[in-house]
Design a protein around this motif. Sequence first.
Motif, PDB file in Angstrom:
ATOM      1  N   GLY A  28       0.949  -0.995  -0.021  1.00 38.77           N
ATOM      2  CA  GLY A  28      -0.025   0.036  -0.030  1.00 38.77           C
ATOM      3  C   GLY A  28       0.844   1.384   0.025  1.00 38.77           C
TER       4      GLY A  28
ATOM      5  N   ALA B 144       2.453   1.625  -3.201  1.00 38.57           N
ATOM      6  CA  ALA B 144       1.714   2.058  -4.397  1.00 38.57           C
ATOM      7  C   ALA B 144       1.483   3.560  -4.348  1.00 38.57           C
ATOM      8  N   LEU B 145       1.205   3.956  -3.334  1.00 35.06           N
ATOM      9  CA  LEU B 145       0.818   5.399  -2.749  1.00 35.06           C
ATOM     10  C   LEU B 145       2.186   6.361  -3.387  1.00 35.06           C
TER      11      LEU B 145
ATOM     12  N   THR C 218       2.423   7.298  -7.104  1.00 37.14           N
ATOM     13  CA  THR C 218       1.167   7.996  -7.760  1.00 37.14           C
ATOM     14  C   THR C 218       1.565   9.367  -7.986  1.00 37.14           C
TER      15      THR C 218
ATOM     16  N   LEU D  79      -2.393   6.341   3.630  1.00 39.01           N
ATOM     17  CA  LEU D  79      -2.633   4.971   3.616  1.00 39.01           C
ATOM     18  C   LEU D  79      -3.894   5.002   4.932  1.00 39.01           C
TER      19      LEU D  79
ATOM     20  N   ARG E 153      -7.263   5.870   3.949  1.00 39.53           N
ATOM     21  CA  ARG E 153      -7.915   5.077   2.586  1.00 39.53           C
ATOM     22  C   ARG E 153      -7.800   5.954   1.347  1.00 39.53           C
ATOM     23  N   ALA E 154      -6.789   6.776   1.319  1.00 39.96           N
ATOM     24  CA  ALA E 154      -6.801   7.553  -0.036  1.00 39.96           C
ATOM     25  C   ALA E 154      -6.093   6.567  -1.019  1.00 39.96           C
ATOM     26  N   THR E 155      -6.379   6.789  -2.099  1.00 43.69           N
ATOM     27  CA  THR E 155      -5.724   6.025  -3.543  1.00 43.69           C
ATOM     28  C   THR E 155      -4.616   7.099  -4.073  1.00 43.69           C
ATOM     29  N   SER E 156      -4.335   8.204  -3.425  1.00 49.65           N
ATOM     30  CA  SER E 156      -3.073   8.872  -4.196  1.00 49.65           C
ATOM     31  C   SER E 156      -2.615   9.743  -2.898  1.00 49.65           C
TER      32      SER E 156
ATOM     33  N   ASN F 119      -4.253  14.590  -8.183  1.00 46.87           N
ATOM     34  CA  ASN F 119      -4.423  13.409  -6.996  1.00 46.87           C
ATOM     35  C   ASN F 119      -5.050  13.893  -6.069  1.00 46.87           C
ATOM     36  N   GLU F 120      -6.171  13.241  -5.435  1.00 47.39           N
ATOM     37  CA  GLU F 120      -6.750  13.846  -4.119  1.00 47.39           C
ATOM     38  C   GLU F 120      -5.916  13.871  -2.917  1.00 47.39           C
TER      39      GLU F 120
ATOM     40  N   PRO G 120      -5.418  13.645   0.893  1.00 49.84           N
ATOM     41  CA  PRO G 120      -6.018  12.878   1.878  1.00 49.84           C
ATOM     42  C   PRO G 120      -6.703  13.781   3.055  1.00 49.84           C
TER      43      PRO G 120
END
Length: 479
Positions: free
Chosen positions: A197, A200-201, A204, A224, A227-230, A245-246, A248
Amino acid sequence: MSEKRGVGVHLDAARDQLLAERVAVAAKILAAGRFALARMAELGHGFEDLIVDDWELVAAELGAELGISRGRACTLITQGRDLLTRLPAFAEVFAGGGVDLRVLRVILHRCALITDPDIMAIVDAQLAAAAPSWNALSDERVGELIDWMIVEVDPVAVRRARETRRSRHLSLTPVGDGMVEIYGVVDAAKGAVFEQGVEALARTVCPHDPRTHAQRRADAVDALALRATSIACLCGREDCPAAGNEVPSGQFVIHVLAEQPTVATAQGCPEQGGNTGAPVATPARALIPGYGPITVDHLADLLPAARVRPVPDPADLGAEPGYQPSHKLADFVGRRDLTCRWPGCTTSVARCDIDHTTPWPAGPTHPSNTKLYCRIHHLIKTFHCGPGGWTDHQHPDGTLTLTAPNGRVYTTKPDGALFFPQFTVATAELGAIDMPPPSPHRERAAPTRSRTRIQNRAYRIAHERAHNRDHIDAHPPPF
């Protein structure tokens, strides 16, 4: 030769001081154990099912006298008690300075599953003879030698590798400069998921992000957790492919304390210096309670998502109706005290209650009558105060004077004033307050445990021994 002898004097002094240190440490541990055994026998409450049992009362007295935390006091009590009751022969060697504290810790851990007194006596005698030669060995080798003794007399008492899973933990420790160290032991599968995780972040952002890959991994931790994706890219380019990118966000709350000039500096206000390069009139001060100071740059990173709320001026605070303090009063007390006010306790404000020094309603809900106590010390104050127990007196500047059941007096001062001198301002003098006598049946209202300490310890030992027995049955010798 005379020069060599002169240098050798320092080696002799270092050796002698090491022996003196071991003797002093052993004397402290054994004194703590003797005090605990004698004091618990003296108390004799039999409140084993209460959260605040005799053990907690003894730990509170010992911690206050030594100026150490509840956890360290409990450790001293455990070590001293086990030496006196389970390892008397080894205790004599330890008292003479023959064994280092590090070796003692390994011994107590590896022998914890032995329940038969006769077997314990055998191991005790062997340890007394062998342990003085172990001081130069690693913890792992010392553990192996202890296991070698135990396996011959009580195989199911050998602590096996599975104990690592039971010791899993995750800890955060402030290391200064606004940083904390995260470390721990978790299940391998969960560790693999965490690793993937974070990795991967960290990938981004676009290739022009100025951070190193290791720094991006560190910055991905909060994303992380939320629970953000970027994570946000910091390249600043208009054509950044990761510009969408969002950032968090979530419902987690942390409190940061800072003086107004520091906040203004972090916001880049010209009158306070900020991005203009002008000098700052006052030193920059910002603090995350429980984690330590942070820099102005760190504060600037937090401010865009923060709500700035001034800490109330103590002159504006007075008596409030009801038991529950208002947000303003709670903010002031929390920032003034920062930690539990019990002597030696360092529990941070986030895990403390606000206690009325003179119990409400006899004592008002007022800054001069409220302070922070962690839950255990709050319970001790509530159910073990008055004649024969603890008493505390709060001064207008927040200084607290506690008197122990043995008559010894301890004084603590608010930690907030160490960082922000304005918290030394005294609040109103309340004058004498008639203290109502405690209820003779107050113990009946005290919170209880589902299992006593003795039951918990017996359960853990029996559970681990049963696993060991099953392992031996499934893998009989020769292994």
